[in-house]
Design a protein around this motif. Structure first.
Motif, PDB file in Angstrom:
ATOM      1  N   GLY A 300       0.920  -1.204   0.018  1.00 57.04           N
ATOM      2  CA  GLY A 300       0.101   0.130   0.021  1.00 57.04           C
ATOM      3  C   GLY A 300       0.873   0.994  -0.112  1.00 57.04           C
ATOM      4  O   GLY A 300       0.657   2.027   0.855  1.00 57.04           O
ATOM      5  N   ALA A 302       0.947   3.841  -1.956  1.00 49.70           N
ATOM      6  CA  ALA A 302       0.065   5.189  -2.179  1.00 49.70           C
ATOM      7  C   ALA A 302       1.080   6.035  -2.810  1.00 49.70           C
ATOM      8  O   ALA A 302       1.809   5.574  -3.680  1.00 49.70           O
ATOM      9  CB  ALA A 302      -0.289   5.740  -0.948  1.00 49.70           C
ATOM     10  N   GLU A 323       1.989  -0.875  -5.069  1.00 47.82           N
ATOM     11  CA  GLU A 323       0.739   0.022  -5.112  1.00 47.82           C
ATOM     12  C   GLU A 323       0.115  -0.793  -6.480  1.00 47.82           C
ATOM     13  O   GLU A 323       0.359  -0.560  -7.308  1.00 47.82           O
ATOM     14  CB  GLU A 323       1.078   1.188  -5.161  1.00 47.82           C
ATOM     15  CG  GLU A 323       0.091   2.164  -5.516  1.00 47.82           C
ATOM     16  CD  GLU A 323      -1.369   2.109  -4.883  1.00 47.82           C
ATOM     17  OE1 GLU A 323      -2.319   1.915  -5.034  1.00 47.82           O
ATOM     18  OE2 GLU A 323      -1.086   2.216  -3.444  1.00 47.82           O
ATOM     19  N   ALA A 368      -2.527  -0.639   3.117  1.00 49.41           N
ATOM     20  CA  ALA A 368      -3.618  -0.676   1.858  1.00 49.41           C
ATOM     21  C   ALA A 368      -5.085  -0.271   2.551  1.00 49.41           C
ATOM     22  O   ALA A 368      -5.913  -0.658   1.763  1.00 49.41           O
ATOM     23  CB  ALA A 368      -3.510  -2.164   1.439  1.00 49.41           C
TER      24      ALA A 368
END
Length: 516
Positions: A300, A302, A323, A368
């Motif tokens: 995750g 981002a 990601e 996430a």
């Protein structure tokens, strides 16, 4: 003509599912992608189709003519293209209501937008019974004819499930996707009218595509949201992505915007969220130093907030960040300073990435979190077993979890699951938010190690200030990890059920803070 009727059924089925999937994207940008939203969309679409099947069957018996069918299809195409344009004036109010959690306006706008799709979907539902009525020549052919019609419609629906999400929406956006499928349906209708009744009848409906194209040209590029400070918005195959700029800080928001997924300021590192608290995890090991960090994995990634913080604190240690949305990675590089040479940003599902990774990590971070849900496959004993196998002997797993006031069942369930695999477990609340970190160590540790490491690093005078702040915050906000018999597995992980309860609690208690 019956051959073209089969083609008509195929494309009508395709557009029906395309409208449903694209409607979910239109709504998801403002109302989110929770199971509650999906259930509402799917449920009402099925109701509209049910009405279409019933009314279409009766209408076909009363007017079994090709002109009637293709007129219905023309109006279905026109209203399908018109629906998102009529919804656009409503969406900004809905977005504002979501930001302020004004439930009355939120529920009203959600209902209003869904009602807009009642006309095109109901009309599309009429196509199959109409086609069956027109195709049946003899009673003994009824079963074969009905089977063929429904098979073609379902095959078209299969194509309509994938085309919008995987191809059209990422290329042109939601509004133009509606327009493309609407014009396709109008084309099918015009060809049918021309083949059966000639040019004059067809020209009666020629104004429809012209009106749709004009409206899209005038208002099609109106942003879904008019959020103050918006500097960028786009749609990907996975998300509606929005970047805001406030007082020099860049914020990444996805879909309905009830979460800040990444923050960036060129001269600030501490954003008082969950990201910097991940830094504290490895220091639960005794006599731990920054140079002990060998490699970091981030599930995750981002836009790279934690990767930037970790690089500043630990130096250019290798970081693998997964990601699933490549557009978010691109946004991170453009707006969030995600240009660290030590970061290997991988556009892939995090569980799959960890499974095939051959590396060993000092720290694995799982962030996430997409409010209100954590993807269920990242919450199970099987996933945490994969993560444990990718850790070094002193490796640490840290996961960001949401909660509601007075409701820590999701935290307790995850802690119970992780606790079956790791010898030591800690829960740290993120101050001023509805987030908690669950930290698990691959070897047996105690909270006293964190205290001793903080004291030693503080006295050394050389530790990075962000690390010291993270350690102090972790020490001051530790919570008991309750013992629970709940264990989430790949076979049974009722994350959605627990999270839906959390959402209801969140709405009842109000938005004291944005979920990070």
């Amino acid at each position: 003509m019956k051959r073209y009727l089969d083609i008509t059924v195929f494309f009508s089925g395709m557009v029906t599912l395309a409208v449903e999937l694209t409607a979910s994207r239109l709504l998801g940008a403002v109302f989110g992608t929770s199971n509650l939203v999906w259930a509402s969309i799917i449920g009402l679409i099925l109701i509209y189709l049910t009405a279409g099947y019933f009314l279409g069957g009766r209408w076909a018996d009363q007017s079994p003519h090709y002109e009637t069918l293709y007129s219905i299809i023309a109006w279905a195409g026109f209203t399908a293209g018109l629906a998102p344009l009529l919804a656009k004036p409503v969406l900004p109010y809905a977005a504002s209501a979501f930001d302020s959690l004004n439930i009355g306006i939120l529920a009203g706008s959600f209902t209003a937008v869904l009602i807009l799709f009642s006309v095109p979907v109901t009309l599309l539902g009429m196509v199959s019974p109409f086609a069956i009525r027109l195709s049946i020549g003899h009673a003994e052919e009824a079963g074969t004819t009905a089977g063929r019609i429904y098979a073609l419609s379902t095959l078209g629906s299969f194509l309509g499930t994938f085309l919008p999400v995987l191809v059209v929406i990422p290329l042109v956006g939601t509004t133009l996707t509606f327009l493309i499928f609407s014009l396709l349906l109008l084309l099918v209708s015009f060809i049918g009218l021309f083949k059966t009744h000639g040019l004059r009848r067809t020209l009666r409906y020629a104004w429809m595509p012209l009106v749709l194209i004009f409206f899209v040209w005038m208002w099609g590029d109106t942003p879904f949201k008019r959020t103050a400070g918006q500097v960028y918005e786009t749609e990907s195959a996975y998300n509606y992505i929005e970047v805001l700029e406030r007082d020099g800080y860049f914020l990444l928001r996805l879909n309905e915007g009830q979460g800040v997924h990444s923050v960036y300021h060129p001269s600030v590192l501490n954003y008082y969220g969950p990201w910097e608290l991940f830094l504290a995890g490895p220091f639960l090991n005794p006599d731990y130093n920054e140079e002990n960090i060998e490699r970091i994995g981030i599930v995750g990634l981002a836009a790279g907030t934690f990767a930037r913080q970790a690089t500043a604190v630990f130096g250019p240690v290798p970081i693998d960040g997964w990601e699933i949305d490549p557009e978010i990675i691109a946004t991170g590089r453009e707006y969030f300073g995600m240009s660290m040479g030590n970061l290997n940003a991988i556009a892939a599902d995090g569980r799959r990435g960890l499974t095939i990774s051959e590396e060993r990590y000092s720290l694995i971070v799982v962030d996430a979190y997409r409010p209100p849900y954590i993807p269920w496959h990242l919450t199970t004993r099987e996933f945490f077993s994969i993560a444990r196998d990718r850790l070094t002997e002193e490796g640490v797993l840290a996961i960001n979890v949401g909660r509601a006031p007075g409701d820590r069942r999701l935290i307790d369930g995850l802690a119970g699951t992780i606790g079956t695999l790791f010898p030591s477990l800690y829960v740290i609340d993120v101050p001023g938010s509805f987030n908690s970190l669950i930290i698990a160590t691959n070897s047996r540790t105690t909270i006293e190690n964190l205290l001793l490491n903080f004291s030693r690093l503080h006295q050394s005078g050389v530790a990075h200030p962000l690390l010291l702040e993270a350690l102090a915050t972790a020490i001051n906000n530790q919570q008991p990890a309750l013992e629970t018999s709940v264990v989430f597995t790949d076979d049974l992980a009722p994350i959605e059920w627990l999270t839906n309860n959390l959402v209801l609690n969140f709405l009842i208690y109000g938005g004291a803070s944005e979920l990070q």
